[in-house]
Write a protein that holds these residues in place. Structure first.
Motif, PDB file in Angstrom:
ATOM      1  N   TYR A 163       0.835  -1.200   0.000  1.00  0.00           N
ATOM      2  CA  TYR A 163       0.000   0.000   0.000  1.00  0.00           C
ATOM      3  C   TYR A 163       0.871   1.252   0.000  1.00  0.00           C
ATOM      4  CZ  TYR A 163      -4.669  -1.973   0.633  1.00  0.00           C
ATOM      5  OH  TYR A 163      -5.856  -2.609   0.429  1.00  0.00           O
ATOM      6  N   LEU A 171      -0.517   8.973  -9.951  1.00  0.00           N
ATOM      7  CA  LEU A 171      -1.112   7.631  -9.949  1.00  0.00           C
ATOM      8  C   LEU A 171      -0.837   6.876 -11.241  1.00  0.00           C
ATOM      9  CD1 LEU A 171      -2.940   5.452  -8.726  1.00  0.00           C
ATOM     10  CD2 LEU A 171      -4.905   6.694  -9.660  1.00  0.00           C
ATOM     11  N   GLU A 175       1.156   3.310 -11.565  1.00  0.00           N
ATOM     12  CA  GLU A 175       0.474   2.102 -12.026  1.00  0.00           C
ATOM     13  C   GLU A 175       1.130   1.525 -13.273  1.00  0.00           C
ATOM     14  OE1 GLU A 175      -3.704   2.888 -12.365  1.00  0.00           O
ATOM     15  OE2 GLU A 175      -4.019   2.512 -10.220  1.00  0.00           O
ATOM     16  N   ILE A 184      -3.672  -4.486  -9.055  1.00  0.00           N
ATOM     17  CA  ILE A 184      -4.283  -3.432  -8.247  1.00  0.00           C
ATOM     18  C   ILE A 184      -5.489  -4.024  -7.534  1.00  0.00           C
ATOM     19  CG2 ILE A 184      -5.307  -1.130  -8.221  1.00  0.00           C
ATOM     20  CD1 ILE A 184      -2.352  -1.243  -9.110  1.00  0.00           C
ATOM     21  N   GLU A 186      -6.952  -2.185  -4.675  1.00  0.00           N
ATOM     22  CA  GLU A 186      -7.755  -1.134  -4.037  1.00  0.00           C
ATOM     23  C   GLU A 186      -7.276   0.245  -4.460  1.00  0.00           C
ATOM     24  OE1 GLU A 186      -9.318   0.378   0.363  1.00  0.00           O
ATOM     25  OE2 GLU A 186      -8.054  -1.407   0.220  1.00  0.00           O
ATOM     26  N   ARG A 187      -8.246   1.135  -4.670  1.00  0.00           N
ATOM     27  CA  ARG A 187      -7.965   2.557  -4.840  1.00  0.00           C
ATOM     28  C   ARG A 187      -8.918   3.337  -3.936  1.00  0.00           C
ATOM     29  NH1 ARG A 187      -8.262   0.967 -10.296  1.00  0.00           N
ATOM     30  NH2 ARG A 187      -6.278   1.035 -11.447  1.00  0.00           N
ATOM     31  N   VAL A 201      -4.365   9.651  -3.489  1.00  0.00           N
ATOM     32  CA  VAL A 201      -4.963   8.332  -3.669  1.00  0.00           C
ATOM     33  C   VAL A 201      -4.177   7.325  -2.838  1.00  0.00           C
ATOM     34  CG1 VAL A 201      -3.585   7.896  -5.749  1.00  0.00           C
ATOM     35  CG2 VAL A 201      -5.653   6.548  -5.324  1.00  0.00           C
ATOM     36  N   LEU A 203      -3.326   3.518  -2.790  1.00  0.00           N
ATOM     37  CA  LEU A 203      -3.313   2.436  -3.777  1.00  0.00           C
ATOM     38  C   LEU A 203      -2.862   1.146  -3.115  1.00  0.00           C
ATOM     39  CD1 LEU A 203      -3.619   1.882  -6.882  1.00  0.00           C
ATOM     40  CD2 LEU A 203      -1.129   2.206  -7.022  1.00  0.00           C
ATOM     41  N   MET A 205      -2.019  -3.003  -3.631  1.00  0.00           N
ATOM     42  CA  MET A 205      -1.577  -3.965  -4.647  1.00  0.00           C
ATOM     43  C   MET A 205      -1.329  -5.328  -4.022  1.00  0.00           C
ATOM     44  SD  MET A 205       1.053  -1.202  -6.243  1.00  0.00           S
ATOM     45  CE  MET A 205       0.995  -0.370  -4.653  1.00  0.00           C
ATOM     46  N   TYR A 212     -11.420  -6.470  -6.511  1.00  0.00           N
ATOM     47  CA  TYR A 212     -11.034  -5.063  -6.535  1.00  0.00           C
ATOM     48  C   TYR A 212     -12.017  -4.218  -5.729  1.00  0.00           C
ATOM     49  CZ  TYR A 212     -10.376  -0.348  -8.424  1.00  0.00           C
ATOM     50  OH  TYR A 212     -10.192   0.996  -8.559  1.00  0.00           O
ATOM     51  N   GLU A 214     -12.958  -0.062  -4.746  1.00  0.00           N
ATOM     52  CA  GLU A 214     -12.720   1.367  -4.962  1.00  0.00           C
ATOM     53  C   GLU A 214     -13.622   2.176  -4.041  1.00  0.00           C
ATOM     54  OE1 GLU A 214     -13.021   4.613  -8.569  1.00  0.00           O
ATOM     55  OE2 GLU A 214     -11.816   2.797  -8.861  1.00  0.00           O
TER      56      GLU A 214
END
Length: 241
Positions: A163, A171, A175, A184, A186-187, A201, A203, A205, A212, A214
């Motif tokens: 994270y 971003l 990425e 990915i 979570e955003r 943001v 992020l 991973m 996922y 968001e």
């Protein structure tokens, strides 16, 4: 000294003072099944200690939190903070080292369940004159995104999470570098106030593909008071919440 609800931290000698970004990251990262945590660019240890505070209230197993930084004064201050961090019955160990992530990835004995970082992120802006502030804010010569990502891939456990918190403007660049090593998962898009574009943001991973997620977070409302969602996320840390 910066005072949280349950603990206080020295941050006068560190490259960057305690701020919203680090606390947000520490508050937002998931801590399920975490026993080894690495904080890259730990500074005075604010992310490490905020995570430790959360784990004191939830973890059932022994936990080791490691912080690394290339700034010697920051590491010295993090070690100092570890001596004043309140002890509980939960077994939590701290390990702070003056070393770069590139070097650490070559010698690390453990794989980490969670790697977190509030990394240097500005690549094209005017650089500050002070060398230590340059190290903490600018990634060109200090910690390119690709170096952070590749080193983290080496030491993250197969089912671990990585994270970071970034300016929204960085971003896409992050990425692009991460897609060869991570999925990915979570955003969290962060707005300073309503009706403005996100400026940060968080992020998340993982090495393995996962569901996922968001979400979004607004820090202040139209009256510039803290929003309830921000208060709830950081409730365990700030004295005023």
């Amino acid at each position: 000294m910066f005072r949280f609800k349950d603990f206080s931290l020295f941050h006068e000698r560190s490259t960057l003072k305690i701020g919203t970004d680090s606390v947000l990251l520490a508050a937002a990262v998931p801590l399920n099944h975490v026993s080894h945590v690495l904080d890259v660019g730990c500074g005075c240890g604010v992310i490490t200690f905020c995570i430790a505070n959360r784990l004191q209230k939830s973890a059932s197993q022994e936990v080791t939190l490691t912080g690394i930084d290339i700034d010697a004064d920051s590491v010295t201050e993090a070690v100092q903070n570890s001596t004043i961090f309140p002890k509980t019955q939960k077994e939590i160990k701290f390990d702070f080292q003056h070393i770069s992530i590139q070097e650490y990835a070559q010698i690390a004995q453990n794989r980490f369940d969670l790697v977190v970082s509030n990394p240097p992120f500005f690549s094209h802006s005017l650089k500050p004159e002070e060398e230590n502030r340059l190290k903490s804010k600018h990634r060109d010569e200090v910690l390119p995104f690709e170096s952070l990502i590749q080193a983290t891939e080496k030491i993250l456990s197969p089912d671990g999470r990585f994270y970071v918190i970034l300016p929204f403007s960085e971003l896409a660049d992050f990425e692009i570098n991460a897609k060869y090593f991570f999925h990915i998962c979570e955003r969290m898009l962060i707005q300073s106030v309503p009706h403005k574009l996100p400026n940060r943001v968080i992020l998340g991973m993982s090495k393995l593909p996962v569901i996922y997620k968001e979400s979004s977070l607004t820090i202040r409302d139209e009256n510039h008071s803290f929003t309830e969602e921000y208060k709830q996320l950081t409730l365990n840390f700030y004295l005023d919440f």
